[in-house]
Design a protein around this motif. Structure first.
Motif, mmCIF file in Angstrom:
data_model
loop_
_atom_site.group_PDB
_atom_site.id
_atom_site.type_symbol
_atom_site.label_atom_id
_atom_site.label_comp_id
_atom_site.label_asym_id
_atom_site.label_seq_id
_atom_site.Cartn_x
_atom_site.Cartn_y
_atom_site.Cartn_z
ATOM 1 N N SER A 6 47.801 27.341 33.873
ATOM 2 C CA SER A 6 46.352 27.240 34.005
ATOM 3 C C SER A 6 45.913 27.558 35.424
ATOM 4 O O SER A 6 44.883 28.163 35.640
ATOM 5 C CB SER A 6 45.876 25.842 33.580
ATOM 6 O OG SER A 6 46.376 24.869 34.473
ATOM 7 N N ALA A 9 46.100 31.378 35.725
ATOM 8 C CA ALA A 9 45.018 32.036 34.991
ATOM 9 C C ALA A 9 43.713 31.902 35.756
ATOM 10 O O ALA A 9 42.905 32.832 35.790
ATOM 11 C CB ALA A 9 44.886 31.440 33.594
ATOM 12 N N GLY A 10 43.471 30.780 36.379
ATOM 13 C CA GLY A 10 42.266 30.594 37.173
ATOM 14 C C GLY A 10 42.253 31.512 38.366
ATOM 15 O O GLY A 10 41.216 32.039 38.756
ATOM 16 N N ASN A 12 43.629 34.497 38.537
ATOM 17 C CA ASN A 12 43.344 35.850 38.038
ATOM 18 C C ASN A 12 41.862 36.031 37.765
ATOM 19 O O ASN A 12 41.313 37.093 37.980
ATOM 20 C CB ASN A 12 44.149 36.126 36.763
ATOM 21 C CG ASN A 12 45.614 36.412 37.057
ATOM 22 O OD1 ASN A 12 45.954 36.756 38.193
ATOM 23 N ND2 ASN A 12 46.466 36.258 36.062
ATOM 24 N N ARG A 13 41.205 34.990 37.279
ATOM 25 C CA ARG A 13 39.764 35.076 37.019
ATOM 26 C C ARG A 13 38.993 35.257 38.316
ATOM 27 O O ARG A 13 38.065 36.040 38.395
ATOM 28 C CB ARG A 13 39.283 33.827 36.308
ATOM 29 C CG ARG A 13 39.677 33.788 34.861
ATOM 30 C CD ARG A 13 39.075 32.593 34.178
ATOM 31 N NE ARG A 13 39.788 32.362 32.950
ATOM 32 C CZ ARG A 13 39.879 31.205 32.342
ATOM 33 N NH1 ARG A 13 39.297 30.139 32.877
ATOM 34 N NH2 ARG A 13 40.524 31.072 31.217
ATOM 35 N N ASP A 14 39.393 34.518 39.341
ATOM 36 C CA ASP A 14 38.717 34.653 40.629
ATOM 37 C C ASP A 14 38.934 36.045 41.198
ATOM 38 O O ASP A 14 38.012 36.649 41.759
ATOM 39 C CB ASP A 14 39.238 33.601 41.622
ATOM 40 C CG ASP A 14 38.795 32.191 41.252
ATOM 41 O OD1 ASP A 14 37.798 32.075 40.499
ATOM 42 O OD2 ASP A 14 39.449 31.237 41.714
ATOM 43 N N SER A 16 39.661 38.833 39.501
ATOM 44 C CA SER A 16 38.972 39.852 38.709
ATOM 45 C C SER A 16 37.461 39.825 38.969
ATOM 46 O O SER A 16 36.823 40.870 39.000
ATOM 47 C CB SER A 16 39.266 39.681 37.221
ATOM 48 O OG SER A 16 38.714 38.469 36.744
ATOM 49 N N SER A 17 36.898 38.646 39.176
ATOM 50 C CA SER A 17 35.464 38.595 39.469
ATOM 51 C C SER A 17 35.167 39.168 40.853
ATOM 52 O O SER A 17 34.146 39.825 41.051
ATOM 53 C CB SER A 17 34.934 37.166 39.347
ATOM 54 O OG SER A 17 35.507 36.338 40.337
#
Length: 123
Positions: A6, A9-10, A12-14, A16-17
C-alpha cells in the motif's frame, strides 16, 4: 507485507500525478508558443503587398507561360486564316493554306523567342 504494497502504490500515485502535472504544464507552454507563432504568421499575411515570394514567382511564371503560348497559337491561327482566305479567293486549295500556316508558325515562334528575350532585338 500488505502495508509495504500500500505504501508503494501510494508513491506511484504521487509520482504519476506529478508527471501528469508536468506534462500538462509542458502542453500548455507548447500551446502558448504555437498560438504566438500563428498570430505572427497571420499578421504577416494580412498586410497588403507582402505576398510570399514563392507564390508571386509561380503566378509570374504562369502569366509568362500563358502569354507565350497565346503568342504562338495566335500566329498559327492568323496564318491559317490568311491561307484559307487566299485559297478561297484564288482557288489554289490547299497550297495557300499550307504555306501561310507554316509562315504563321514561324511568326509565332519568332514572337515567342523575341518576347522571352532569347534573341536580342539588335542585329
Amino acid at each position: 507485507m500488505a502495508e509495504d504494497k500500500s505504501d508503494n502504490a501510494g508513491g506511484n500515485r504521487d509520482q504519476s500525478s506529478s508527471d501528469e502535472a508536468a506534462l500538462s504544464a509542458r502542453l500548455g507552454s507548447l500551446d502558448h508558443r504555437l498560438s504566438e507563432i500563428r498570430d505572427t504568421r497571420k499578421i504577416k499575411t494580412d498586410q497588403p503587398g507582402t505576398e510570399s515570394g514563392d507564390r508571386a514567382a509561380r503566378a509570374s511564371a504562369m502569366a509568362l507561360g500563358f502569354r507565350l503560348s497565346s503568342e504562338l497559337v495566335a500566329g498559327v491561327a492568323v496564318g491559317a486564316g490568311i491561307g484559307w482566305g487566299f485559297d478561297w479567293l484564288l482557288s489554289t486549295s490547299p497550297f495557300g493554306f499550307i504555306v501561310f500556316l507554316l509562315l504563321g508558325f514561324v511568326a509565332g515562334v519568332v514572337n515567342v523567342v523575341r518576347y522571352a528575350g532569347v534573341a536580342s532585338g539588335k542585329r
